[in-house]
Scaffold this active site. Sequence first.
Site, PDB file in Angstrom:
ATOM      1  N   GLY A  16       0.818  -1.210   0.000  1.00  0.00           N
ATOM      2  CA  GLY A  16       0.000   0.000   0.000  1.00  0.00           C
ATOM      3  C   GLY A  16       0.851   1.259   0.000  1.00  0.00           C
ATOM      4  O   GLY A  16       0.594   2.205  -0.759  1.00  0.00           O
ATOM      5  N   CYS A  48       2.312 -13.308   0.743  1.00  0.00           N
ATOM      6  CA  CYS A  48       1.784 -13.824  -0.531  1.00  0.00           C
ATOM      7  C   CYS A  48       2.834 -14.486  -1.429  1.00  0.00           C
ATOM      8  O   CYS A  48       2.636 -15.612  -1.874  1.00  0.00           O
ATOM      9  CB  CYS A  48       1.152 -12.693  -1.342  1.00  0.00           C
ATOM     10  N   LYS A  51       4.931 -17.463   0.126  1.00  0.00           N
ATOM     11  CA  LYS A  51       3.936 -18.522   0.384  1.00  0.00           C
ATOM     12  C   LYS A  51       3.565 -19.240  -0.902  1.00  0.00           C
ATOM     13  O   LYS A  51       3.511 -20.464  -0.951  1.00  0.00           O
ATOM     14  CB  LYS A  51       2.702 -17.890   1.047  1.00  0.00           C
ATOM     15  N   GLY A 175      -7.631 -21.913  11.942  1.00  0.00           N
ATOM     16  CA  GLY A 175      -8.405 -22.504  10.844  1.00  0.00           C
ATOM     17  C   GLY A 175      -8.699 -21.490   9.760  1.00  0.00           C
ATOM     18  O   GLY A 175      -9.701 -21.592   9.056  1.00  0.00           O
ATOM     19  N   TYR A 177      -6.786 -18.493   6.775  1.00  0.00           N
ATOM     20  CA  TYR A 177      -5.908 -18.486   5.599  1.00  0.00           C
ATOM     21  C   TYR A 177      -4.533 -19.114   5.877  1.00  0.00           C
ATOM     22  O   TYR A 177      -4.101 -20.041   5.197  1.00  0.00           O
ATOM     23  CB  TYR A 177      -5.629 -17.045   5.170  1.00  0.00           C
ATOM     24  N   ILE A 178      -3.829 -18.531   6.851  1.00  0.00           N
ATOM     25  CA  ILE A 178      -2.421 -18.912   7.015  1.00  0.00           C
ATOM     26  C   ILE A 178      -2.310 -20.346   7.526  1.00  0.00           C
ATOM     27  O   ILE A 178      -1.468 -21.125   7.066  1.00  0.00           O
ATOM     28  CB  ILE A 178      -1.703 -17.907   7.951  1.00  0.00           C
ATOM     29  N   GLU A 181      -3.054 -22.700   4.576  1.00  0.00           N
ATOM     30  CA  GLU A 181      -2.004 -22.667   3.554  1.00  0.00           C
ATOM     31  C   GLU A 181      -0.746 -23.377   4.048  1.00  0.00           C
ATOM     32  O   GLU A 181      -0.166 -24.209   3.344  1.00  0.00           O
ATOM     33  CB  GLU A 181      -1.705 -21.216   3.164  1.00  0.00           C
ATOM     34  N   ASP A 302      -3.175  -2.960   6.051  1.00  0.00           N
ATOM     35  CA  ASP A 302      -3.448  -3.802   7.220  1.00  0.00           C
ATOM     36  C   ASP A 302      -3.500  -3.008   8.517  1.00  0.00           C
ATOM     37  O   ASP A 302      -4.125  -3.458   9.482  1.00  0.00           O
ATOM     38  CB  ASP A 302      -2.386  -4.907   7.344  1.00  0.00           C
ATOM     39  N   HIS A 434     -14.282 -26.023 -23.404  1.00  0.00           N
ATOM     40  CA  HIS A 434     -14.283 -27.452 -23.135  1.00  0.00           C
ATOM     41  C   HIS A 434     -12.963 -28.084 -23.526  1.00  0.00           C
ATOM     42  O   HIS A 434     -12.402 -27.721 -24.548  1.00  0.00           O
ATOM     43  CB  HIS A 434     -15.417 -28.112 -23.942  1.00  0.00           C
ATOM     44  N   GLU A 439     -15.782 -24.470 -16.995  1.00  0.00           N
ATOM     45  CA  GLU A 439     -17.010 -24.450 -17.804  1.00  0.00           C
ATOM     46  C   GLU A 439     -18.229 -24.866 -16.980  1.00  0.00           C
ATOM     47  O   GLU A 439     -19.364 -24.533 -17.324  1.00  0.00           O
ATOM     48  CB  GLU A 439     -16.880 -25.331 -19.049  1.00  0.00           C
TER      49      GLU A 439
END
Length: 450
Positions: A16, A48, A51, A175, A177-178, A181, A302, A434, A439
């Site tokens: 940012g 990000c 990771k 439980g 994101y981190i 991951e 953040d 396809h 799809e």
Amino acid sequence: MSEYEYDLFTIGAGSGGVRASRFAAQLGARVAVAEDRDLGGTCVNLGCIPKKLLSYAAHYEEDFGDAAGFGWSMIQPTFSWQTLIANKNREIARLNGVYEKLLGDAGVTLLRGRATLVDAHTVEVAGQRIRARHILVATGGRPAKPELPGMAHAITSDEAFHLARLPVRVVVYGGGYIALEFASILNGLGAQVNLVYRGSRILRGFDADLGATLATEMTKKGVTLRLSTQISRIDRDDDGLVVTLDDGTLLDADCVLAATGRTPNTAGLGLEAVGVEFDARGAVQVDENFRSNIPSILAIGDVIDRVQLTPVALAEGMFVAEHLFGGGRPAPSYENVATAVFSHPNVATVGLSEEEARARGAVRIFRSRFKALRHTLSGRDEQTMMKIVVDAASDRVLGVHMVGEEAGEIIQGFAVALQCGATKAQFDATIGIHPTSAEEFVTMRTAVEP
Ligand code: NDP
């Protein structure tokens, strides 16, 4: 001569802060940014990017196994954590350089050191006092650990990126994101992973089908999920760490990773002394233009703890630059922010969960579970789950959710459709590609019974 040396002084050269500084300089402002750590902030150095590199590394183990079904046979692969971390560090160092060049090319002055506020228009960096018309606090956040006996033995994601060796037995706490991951990464690289989470369903706040599906798939891949469970204490013994759970279970571990949320970086900046107000969670409180109660001090990313995602901080930074120095960009919208959890398999989502949508009115739900074409030959028992939440009255698509390979890549495009207000009829009128998994999102015709 102006009473200010700079029009904008940014504290923190993360996603940012760098974006706001560059945009402001490009609009003609005199800009400086202070940073006392590596350029690029959490995303580049401890989030990000590293990771995702580790996540790619962890995928190979499955890929080697899957290859046999396609006729490949190979010698037993071996893995070097040290090589992975060294290569990752080299790429991060390259990105640090890219950030420095971006700032330099934009004409932003980079000051190395910790900045503290002296008054509403003055900062001090490395003993030097600098006056600025506007000060932007973009200092990000840091991992937060719960207070319980022995938590000092636990690491956070910050340290996980620099472990000297891959731990064999890991307990991941959380439980979100981190937690999901890193549990996936460490499991994929060969560690035995126990994930301990206090709630009954991982990914609280996401559509329930996402957490439930991911739990099933991660379990199949070998992660042991211990839900509705908390860590009571962590002790060290001769063999490593012993984690005591609140149900009395003892888990031996080489590493405990606390992935229990992040807290805004506001300490030691002099914000309190200048009178900047914080919200109940300790984040800098800002108005719709990212201004704090002290008009010359703004904050983004953040440290304001609205949505802790890099692209959101970028949008906030660009808005602030234009708001202060010209340009007609509207304030960023926090609706339909697409997001992905790079667990294995990936989770991605945009818009409302079924629960959120039902709270607003009648909905139609479309859901598909299937085995991706690739796994017909790989033999892997992995299910993809896709779901569309539709407003029954207007036919507008309110939410699109997926658990499966490349979910993040797929959902990004559907985020544009939601941003445009797409209806289910328009999804149906779209011809699929396809054979792809994506799809399925334009071929689901029968609503799930309520
Ligand atoms: P999250 O908020 O996603 O998850 C925190 C987890 O820790 C939750 O499961 C929470 O439980 C649990 N928890 C919190 N406090 C305690 C406690 N005192 N005791 C036990 N458990 C606790 O935070 P993360 O740390 O995973 O990540 C921080 C943020 O960073 C994310 O919210 C996201 O915005 C961003 N991020 C984004 C990524 C991406 O875009 N792919 C990747 C990583 C981070 P409960 O659910 O019960 O509250």
